[in-house]
Design a protein around this motif. Structure first.
Motif, mmCIF file in Angstrom:
data_model
loop_
_atom_site.group_PDB
_atom_site.id
_atom_site.type_symbol
_atom_site.label_atom_id
_atom_site.label_comp_id
_atom_site.label_asym_id
_atom_site.label_seq_id
_atom_site.Cartn_x
_atom_site.Cartn_y
_atom_site.Cartn_z
ATOM 1 N N VAL A 353 40.365 34.932 46.486
ATOM 2 C CA VAL A 353 40.173 36.300 46.968
ATOM 3 C C VAL A 353 41.279 37.144 46.346
ATOM 4 O O VAL A 353 42.471 36.927 46.616
ATOM 5 C CB VAL A 353 40.222 36.381 48.500
ATOM 6 C CG1 VAL A 353 40.077 37.835 48.956
ATOM 7 C CG2 VAL A 353 39.134 35.511 49.107
ATOM 8 N N VAL A 354 40.885 38.082 45.496
ATOM 9 C CA VAL A 354 41.857 38.798 44.667
ATOM 10 C C VAL A 354 41.813 40.302 44.969
ATOM 11 O O VAL A 354 40.886 41.012 44.554
ATOM 12 C CB VAL A 354 41.575 38.561 43.160
ATOM 13 C CG1 VAL A 354 42.623 39.283 42.322
ATOM 14 C CG2 VAL A 354 41.562 37.078 42.853
ATOM 15 N N PRO A 355 42.801 40.822 45.700
ATOM 16 C CA PRO A 355 42.935 42.275 45.844
ATOM 17 C C PRO A 355 43.573 42.846 44.582
ATOM 18 O O PRO A 355 43.865 42.106 43.647
ATOM 19 C CB PRO A 355 43.865 42.424 47.054
ATOM 20 C CG PRO A 355 44.709 41.194 47.022
ATOM 21 C CD PRO A 355 43.822 40.094 46.469
ATOM 22 N N ARG A 366 50.829 45.004 40.937
ATOM 23 C CA ARG A 366 49.444 45.469 40.923
ATOM 24 C C ARG A 366 48.720 45.004 39.663
ATOM 25 O O ARG A 366 49.339 44.694 38.649
ATOM 26 C CB ARG A 366 49.398 46.999 41.000
ATOM 27 C CG ARG A 366 50.137 47.581 42.187
ATOM 28 C CD ARG A 366 50.084 49.098 42.190
ATOM 29 N NE ARG A 366 50.919 49.650 43.257
ATOM 30 C CZ ARG A 366 50.544 49.748 44.522
ATOM 31 N NH1 ARG A 366 49.325 49.341 44.884
ATOM 32 N NH2 ARG A 366 51.356 50.253 45.438
ATOM 33 N N ASP A 367 47.397 44.981 39.750
ATOM 34 C CA ASP A 367 46.585 44.800 38.550
ATOM 35 C C ASP A 367 46.620 46.092 37.734
ATOM 36 O O ASP A 367 46.883 47.177 38.270
ATOM 37 C CB ASP A 367 45.148 44.440 38.923
ATOM 38 C CG ASP A 367 45.007 42.975 39.295
ATOM 39 O OD1 ASP A 367 45.935 42.198 38.985
ATOM 40 O OD2 ASP A 367 43.996 42.613 39.912
ATOM 41 N N SER A 368 46.340 45.979 36.446
ATOM 42 C CA SER A 368 46.443 47.146 35.572
ATOM 43 C C SER A 368 45.392 48.202 35.881
ATOM 44 O O SER A 368 45.600 49.390 35.635
ATOM 45 C CB SER A 368 46.316 46.722 34.101
ATOM 46 O OG SER A 368 45.076 46.077 33.881
ATOM 47 N N SER A 385 42.196 39.553 33.174
ATOM 48 C CA SER A 385 43.654 39.616 33.063
ATOM 49 C C SER A 385 44.292 40.109 34.358
ATOM 50 O O SER A 385 45.175 40.980 34.361
ATOM 51 C CB SER A 385 44.082 40.520 31.891
ATOM 52 O OG SER A 385 45.430 40.262 31.522
ATOM 53 N N SER A 386 43.847 39.538 35.472
ATOM 54 C CA SER A 386 44.342 39.952 36.782
ATOM 55 C C SER A 386 45.747 39.402 37.025
ATOM 56 O O SER A 386 45.955 38.174 37.048
ATOM 57 C CB SER A 386 43.401 39.468 37.891
ATOM 58 O OG SER A 386 43.982 39.666 39.162
ATOM 59 N N ASN A 387 46.691 40.295 37.240
ATOM 60 C CA ASN A 387 48.047 39.873 37.597
ATOM 61 C C ASN A 387 48.058 39.191 38.962
ATOM 62 O O ASN A 387 48.709 38.168 39.161
ATOM 63 C CB ASN A 387 48.992 41.073 37.627
ATOM 64 C CG ASN A 387 49.189 41.708 36.264
ATOM 65 O OD1 ASN A 387 49.141 41.037 35.248
ATOM 66 N ND2 ASN A 387 49.409 43.013 36.252
ATOM 67 N N VAL A 388 47.341 39.767 39.895
ATOM 68 C CA VAL A 388 47.317 39.252 41.263
ATOM 69 C C VAL A 388 46.732 37.845 41.296
ATOM 70 O O VAL A 388 47.295 36.927 41.920
ATOM 71 C CB VAL A 388 46.529 40.203 42.184
ATOM 72 C CG1 VAL A 388 46.398 39.604 43.589
ATOM 73 C CG2 VAL A 388 47.213 41.567 42.251
ATOM 74 N N GLY A 389 45.598 37.648 40.634
ATOM 75 C CA GLY A 389 44.981 36.320 40.615
ATOM 76 C C GLY A 389 45.876 35.287 39.938
ATOM 77 O O GLY A 389 45.961 34.133 40.390
ATOM 78 N N THR A 390 46.546 35.675 38.863
ATOM 79 C CA THR A 390 47.455 34.749 38.174
ATOM 80 C C THR A 390 48.608 34.352 39.087
ATOM 81 O O THR A 390 49.012 33.178 39.126
ATOM 82 C CB THR A 390 48.005 35.402 36.892
ATOM 83 O OG1 THR A 390 46.918 35.755 36.031
ATOM 84 C CG2 THR A 390 48.947 34.462 36.172
ATOM 85 N N ILE A 391 49.137 35.299 39.855
ATOM 86 C CA ILE A 391 50.238 34.992 40.772
ATOM 87 C C ILE A 391 49.777 34.036 41.874
ATOM 88 O O ILE A 391 50.525 33.134 42.282
ATOM 89 C CB ILE A 391 50.816 36.298 41.356
ATOM 90 C CG1 ILE A 391 51.505 37.102 40.242
ATOM 91 C CG2 ILE A 391 51.803 36.008 42.491
ATOM 92 C CD1 ILE A 391 51.867 38.516 40.631
ATOM 93 N N GLU A 392 48.552 34.202 42.343
ATOM 94 C CA GLU A 392 48.024 33.283 43.364
ATOM 95 C C GLU A 392 47.965 31.854 42.824
ATOM 96 O O GLU A 392 48.311 30.899 43.516
ATOM 97 C CB GLU A 392 46.646 33.747 43.821
ATOM 98 C CG GLU A 392 46.665 35.042 44.641
ATOM 99 C CD GLU A 392 45.300 35.378 45.223
ATOM 100 O OE1 GLU A 392 44.430 34.488 45.246
ATOM 101 O OE2 GLU A 392 45.105 36.531 45.656
ATOM 102 N N ILE A 393 47.540 31.701 41.591
ATOM 103 C CA ILE A 393 47.505 30.368 40.979
ATOM 104 C C ILE A 393 48.925 29.847 40.776
ATOM 105 O O ILE A 393 49.210 28.653 41.004
ATOM 106 C CB ILE A 393 46.728 30.413 39.650
ATOM 107 C CG1 ILE A 393 45.236 30.665 39.918
ATOM 108 C CG2 ILE A 393 46.925 29.124 38.860
ATOM 109 C CD1 ILE A 393 44.396 30.845 38.672
ATOM 110 N N ALA A 394 49.849 30.713 40.343
ATOM 111 C CA ALA A 394 51.236 30.303 40.133
ATOM 112 C C ALA A 394 51.877 29.831 41.438
ATOM 113 O O ALA A 394 52.660 28.876 41.452
ATOM 114 C CB ALA A 394 52.035 31.465 39.540
#
Length: 602
Positions: A353-355, A366-368, A385-394
């Motif tokens: 779930v990606v805000p 934030r996402d771009s 290229s979602s920053n938020v989704g990448t951080i959730e995986i990280a």
């Protein structure tokens, strides 16, 4: 009496004695005797044969000087040769005006007898000469002898200015050079010119101007791969292959590169067009063979003319692909995905779930592009290229896991590339991470890489999971090294990166007839004065093709583009041109049906 006349007359004997003293210090010396015009000395291949008849047997024998029974003959011939040289040298000294001074000058500036080794050539992978040494003439002045420096400089400039770029004033300064004691000097190199120019200068008959035979390093393709090749000139050896393999080249050995001139020309052309179109500061590009790390092309734009090396700025001379680290931004994201998949923490079918924003420490990231909260797969997160989704995986992988995998791929360490000057980049240890590091490092902030370093790490990501050491000369090939991730993980990540090109931010990198995978990147530059992020950006794209069995990996980085900052619109089109050309040039078979023209999603 003028100062120059005093220097010429009052110091002449002192200078001649100084030159004679130099000659006496040498173990060997040679009187220089001028040959008739259009003549060249001929080196005999072997001593002449001598025939004699034996008085006892009446048989005829043929021997050569130096053999048994010929010592006296050799001695006589040697004495005769010495006497001839002395007589000819005396005749030369008598018949030339100021003969003693000219003779001493020539002895002082003529190389000692012996075989002079010509510097080896630098060759491309397709056999083209990139650097070679040719016969040339060095113009040398004895300032204390030059009667009218301004007039002489004007006459010389009329012949050599187009060739050397020197003005009459610059030449005059060399003709008027003073020694440390403030007196007119006795040796001042002026320029190195082609033999044709030397003949014109010789015809002028200028007093105090002499010519020395030498060799000159030339670069037939001027701007081609100049930062890779480096430079060798009167000022010394600078950078690149010239510096790294200076000893081998000095021994006369040729050095063959992995660089292909056709691909190199295409890369340089595409970088130049991107810089011009987006009014950018500069651009860097790398084309690497995925199997073993060989560099097929490596370019900086603007380039410089290697035959006008002194005209280039230090920034142009520097090979920025290995010397200038930068924050890679979103092009780093796939490495965190690979680590999470390898550890079994994330699968390709997982959903998140990606805000459009997320709290990390005391920061909001934030996402771009603003968007509603979405349910996304890992492939979708990477494609958008979602920053938020990448951080959730990280966060699933954890700080230690993120750091471990980035380090395993070589982020923050030198690649082992053979040329001098490589910067290793920077990856902070987990002990130096702040509360926000788990948010910015996985998305390519707070760490640095060089363009070559990122390309090398990305090659291991997509070639089946094995690291490579980049190389640019044929003798340095090392092949694949330790494994970082499994072939299965590499295959999954390649598929995600293909989705990024087919359906995500990388659509302008599509190549008709080929599957392509890659990742866009847009990263803010740190202001060197404030130490904070400023208003300038890097726009980049890194990709590979074909997807199932990658042949080449290509990176394009554009520094400070003005009309757009996005990697998709600035760097992806240049990638497409270079990769399309490379695949066709090397006859890589197409692996997909041709589809419609791609459209920008920005």
């Amino acid at each position: 009496m003028t100062r120059r006349e005093v220097g010429r007359n009052g110091q002449r004997n002192v200078r001649v004695e100084r030159l004679r003293a130099r000659r006496r210090l040498r173990s060997k010396g040679a009187e220089v005797i001028e040959l008739p015009r259009n003549r060249r000395p001929v080196k005999p291949s072997h001593p002449p044969a001598i025939s004699r008849t034996d008085p006892q047997s009446g048989t005829k024998e043929t021997t050569r000087p130096g053999g048994t029974g010929t010592r006296r003959v050799g001695l006589v011939l040697g004495l005769f040769a010495c006497a001839s040289v002395l007589l000819l040298g005396r005749a030369f000294a008598i018949n030339v005006s100021d003969g003693a001074e000219i003779s001493e000058f020539m002895v002082d500036h003529t190389p000692l007898s012996g075989v002079e080794v010509t510097r080896g050539d630098i060759l491309s992978a397709n056999g083209r000469t990139l650097a070679t040494s040719v016969q040339a003439s060095r113009i040398v002045a004895t300032p204390y002898e030059v009667e009218d420096p301004r007039k002489s400089a004007g006459e010389l400039a009329g012949i050599i200015s187009d060739e050397t770029g020197q003005t009459a004033d610059e030449i005059e300064a060399l003709l008027s050079a003073d020694s440390e004691g403030g007196e007119p000097d006795d040796y001042s190199p002026v320029a190195t010119v082609a033999p044709e120019s030397a003949e014109k200068i010789s015809a002028l008959g200028l007093r105090g101007i002499y010519l020395e035979t030498t060799t000159e390093r030339v670069y037939p393709d001027d701007f081609l791969a100049s930062q890779v090749i480096g430079n060798r000139s009167a000022g010394g050896t600078f950078g690149g292959v010239e510096a790294r393999y200076d000893a081998e080249l000095a021994e006369g050995r040729d050095v063959t590169l992995t660089i292909d001139t056709a691909v190199q020309q295409e890369l340089q052309s595409s970088l130049r067009e991107a810089v011009e179109e987006f009014d950018a500061r500069s651009a860097v590009g790398v084309v690497m063979r995925a199997d073993d790390g060989a560099l097929v092309a490596l370019a900086n734009s603007p380039a410089y003319n290697n035959n006008r090396f002194s005209d280039a700025t230090p920034e142009q001379q520097r090979n920025r692909a290995i010397t200038d680290p930068y924050e890679p931004g979103s092009t780093l994201k796939p490495f965190t995905f690979a680590g999470a998949i390898e550890e079994g923490i994330v699968s390709r079918d997982d959903t998140f779930v990606v805000p459009d924003s997320i709290q990390v420490g005391d920061r909001i990231i934030r996402d771009s592009v603003p968007h509603e909260t979405e349910v996304m797969t890992p492939a979708g997160i990477l494609a958008d290229s979602s920053n938020v989704g990448t951080i959730e995986i990280a966060r699933r992988l954890g700080e230690a896991g993120v750091h471990r995998y980035l380090a395993a791929f070589g982020i923050g360490e030198a690649t082992g590339f053979e040329l001098y000057g490589e910067d290793p980049g920077y990856l902070p240890s987990t002990g130096d991470w702040s509360g926000v590091s788990i948010g910015n490092i996985p998305i390519g902030q707070g760490l640095t890489v060089t363009p070559l370093g990122l390309t090398t790490s990305f090659t291991a990501l997509v070639n089946g999971g094995q690291r490579v050491t980049p190389y640019v000369t044929e003798g340095e090939k090392t092949g694949r090294e330790e494994r970082v991730i499994s072939e299965r993980t590499s295959d999954i990540v390649r598929g995600m990166l293909q989705t990024t090109v087919d359906d995500g931010t990388g659509r302008l990198a599509e190549i008709p007839g080929y599957t392509v995978g890659g990742k866009t990147g847009t990263s803010q530059k740190v202001d060197p004065e404030s130490g904070t992020y400023g208003e300038d950006y890097y726009a980049s794209f890194i990709g590979f093709a074909p997807v199932d069995d990658p042949e080449y990996v290509t990176l394009i980085v554009v520094d400070e583009p003005q009309r757009s900052i996005w990697g998709e619109s600035v760097a992806a089109p240049a990638f497409e041109k270079v990769m399309n050309f490379t695949l066709s040039y090397f006859n890589v078979p197409p692996d997909r049906l041709i589809v419609g023209e791609p459209e920008a999603t920005e």
